[in-house]
Design an enzyme around this catalytic site. Structure first.
Site, PDB file in Angstrom:
ATOM      1  N   LYS A  36       8.549  22.043   1.785  1.00  0.00           N
ATOM      2  CA  LYS A  36       8.509  21.858   0.326  1.00  0.00           C
ATOM      3  C   LYS A  36       8.052  20.439  -0.019  1.00  0.00           C
ATOM      4  O   LYS A  36       7.225  20.239  -0.912  1.00  0.00           O
ATOM      5  CB  LYS A  36       9.899  22.160  -0.281  1.00  0.00           C
ATOM      6  CG  LYS A  36      10.229  23.653  -0.236  1.00  0.00           C
ATOM      7  CD  LYS A  36      11.684  24.007  -0.520  1.00  0.00           C
ATOM      8  CE  LYS A  36      11.886  25.508  -0.320  1.00  0.00           C
ATOM      9  NZ  LYS A  36      13.275  25.964  -0.507  1.00  0.00           N
ATOM     10  N   GLN A  79      18.962  23.531  -1.671  1.00  0.00           N
ATOM     11  CA  GLN A  79      18.642  24.487  -0.606  1.00  0.00           C
ATOM     12  C   GLN A  79      19.889  25.299  -0.241  1.00  0.00           C
ATOM     13  O   GLN A  79      20.960  24.741  -0.018  1.00  0.00           O
ATOM     14  CB  GLN A  79      18.102  23.711   0.618  1.00  0.00           C
ATOM     15  CG  GLN A  79      17.571  24.595   1.729  1.00  0.00           C
ATOM     16  CD  GLN A  79      16.338  25.410   1.324  1.00  0.00           C
ATOM     17  OE1 GLN A  79      15.529  24.982   0.517  1.00  0.00           O
ATOM     18  NE2 GLN A  79      16.207  26.602   1.878  1.00  0.00           N
ATOM     19  N   ASP A 134      14.136  27.367  -8.933  1.00  0.00           N
ATOM     20  CA  ASP A 134      14.427  28.548  -8.107  1.00  0.00           C
ATOM     21  C   ASP A 134      14.687  29.774  -8.988  1.00  0.00           C
ATOM     22  O   ASP A 134      14.671  30.898  -8.505  1.00  0.00           O
ATOM     23  CB  ASP A 134      15.698  28.313  -7.275  1.00  0.00           C
ATOM     24  CG  ASP A 134      15.406  27.717  -5.909  1.00  0.00           C
ATOM     25  OD1 ASP A 134      14.398  28.113  -5.299  1.00  0.00           O
ATOM     26  OD2 ASP A 134      16.203  26.864  -5.457  1.00  0.00           O
TER      27      ASP A 134
HETATM   28  N1  GUN Z   1      17.285  29.581   0.918  1.00  0.00           N
HETATM   29  C1  GUN Z   1      16.497  30.614   1.282  1.00  0.00           C
HETATM   30  N2  GUN Z   1      15.539  30.824   0.357  1.00  0.00           N
HETATM   31  C2  GUN Z   1      15.721  29.903  -0.610  1.00  0.00           C
HETATM   32  C3  GUN Z   1      15.040  29.605  -1.824  1.00  0.00           C
HETATM   33  O1  GUN Z   1      14.061  30.255  -2.224  1.00  0.00           O
HETATM   34  N3  GUN Z   1      15.536  28.565  -2.528  1.00  0.00           N
HETATM   35  C4  GUN Z   1      16.617  27.841  -2.127  1.00  0.00           C
HETATM   36  N4  GUN Z   1      17.035  26.862  -2.903  1.00  0.00           N
HETATM   37  N5  GUN Z   1      17.277  28.100  -1.019  1.00  0.00           N
HETATM   38  C5  GUN Z   1      16.825  29.113  -0.251  1.00  0.00           C
END
Ligand code: GUN
Length: 285
Positions: A52, A96, A119
């Site tokens: 990211k 996350q 998200d």
């Molecule tokens: N953990 C697994 N997929 C995601 C996601 O798309 N966003 C976040 N914040 N955590 C995750």
């Protein structure tokens, strides 16, 4: 052999467009900025967070990382989020998941300003995905919709089957397919006669976290098959939830693992971050 839906290629195209959007915003005095919070040392989460941050660099988006130890207190995390909510140089906040067991994930998600929730996990944004008129589309389902577009098959009037009912993928995925006029079935671990359901699918999305769970005999001839799984085998190879080797000869289009859904999730996160900057009129650091 099915058409390969390369998330790697499509995501590069989308990021190229976004790079232009970022330059335009900067000319208007708007500076996208993403704050990423990671708690603990889960190796998979570390890889995702690094990817990211790398995407932000590629696009000229400012990013900051908060890597907190696994024993961080819930209130400390809340205070950090509250500060980032107020920070005028931060457009977007991403925590996350998963979080360590002692932290209430729901409370953390609800602390994020919905206007910075790229998200789309906050209940306000989840609600808007149900009712329509949303700013942020959850990244993985949004990326999958782009890949389905790439297959040339529209969900309109099609049988769409989603295997998996998580808040991150399965549930929002079903809503997006419904918005595109698909006839949607959600299957899960308690579904009876699963193969009967999946075999009916013109568009099949699999997000169960079980290696090679969907086999060729469960897939309709000509179906579009989207594999959300990322599983590591004993010999450290990455495999999806779909038995790619068998299913590729039955499907009309299929995503590879890796290089399918994964890169699309990141491209969509970037898209949401740029959108958040425009909404919040984010200032330079
Ligand atoms: N953990 C697994 N997929 C995601 C996601 O798309 N966003 C976040 N914040 N955590 C995750």
């Amino acid at each position: 052999m099915a058409k390969l839906l390369s998330g790697k290629e499509v995501s590069e195209r989308i990021k190229e467009e976004l790079r232009g959007d970022v330059s335009e915003l900067k000319k208007q005095g708007i500076f996208p900025g993403l704050a990423v919070i990671i708690v603990g040392d889960d190796p998979a989460s570390r890889v995702y967070v690094n990817n990211k941050k790398k995407a932000c660099e590629q696009l000229g988006i400012y990013s900051e990382e908060y890597a907190l130890s696994g024993d961080t207190k819930e209130d400390e995390l809340i205070r950090l989020i509250e500060n980032l909510n107020k920070d005028e140089a931060i457009s977007a906040i991403l925590v996350q998941l998963p979080l360590p067991k002692h932290i209430d994930e729901k409370r953390i998600i609800e602390a994020i300003n919905p206007k910075k929730d790229v998200d789309a996990f906050h209940p306000v944004n989840v609600g808007r995905i149900m009712t329509g008129g949303y700013d942020f589309v959850p990244c993985t389902p949004a990326g999958i919709m782009e890949l389905i577009k790439e297959s040339g098959i529209s969900p309109n009037g099609k049988e769409c089957v989603v295997v998996g009912r998580s808040n991150i993928v399965g549930k929002p995925m079903a809503m997006l397919l419904l918005h595109e006029n698909g006839t949607v079935t959600i299957c899960h671990s308690r579904t009876k006669n699963l193969a009967e359901k999946t075999k009916n699918a013109d568009i099949l999305v699999v997000a169960v976290g079980k290696p090679k769970f969907v086999t060729a005999d469960m897939v309709k001839e000509g179906a579009v098959v989207i594999d959300v799984g990322i599983n590591r085998t004993e010999d450290k190879k990455l495999v999806g939830d779909v038995d790619f080797e068998g299913v590729k000869d039955v499907a009309s289009a299929i995503t590879p693992v890796p290089g399918g859904v994964g890169p699309m999730t990141i491209a969509m996160l970037m898209k949401n971050t740029v959108k958040a900057a425009a909404i919040n009129k984010t200032k330079s650091k």
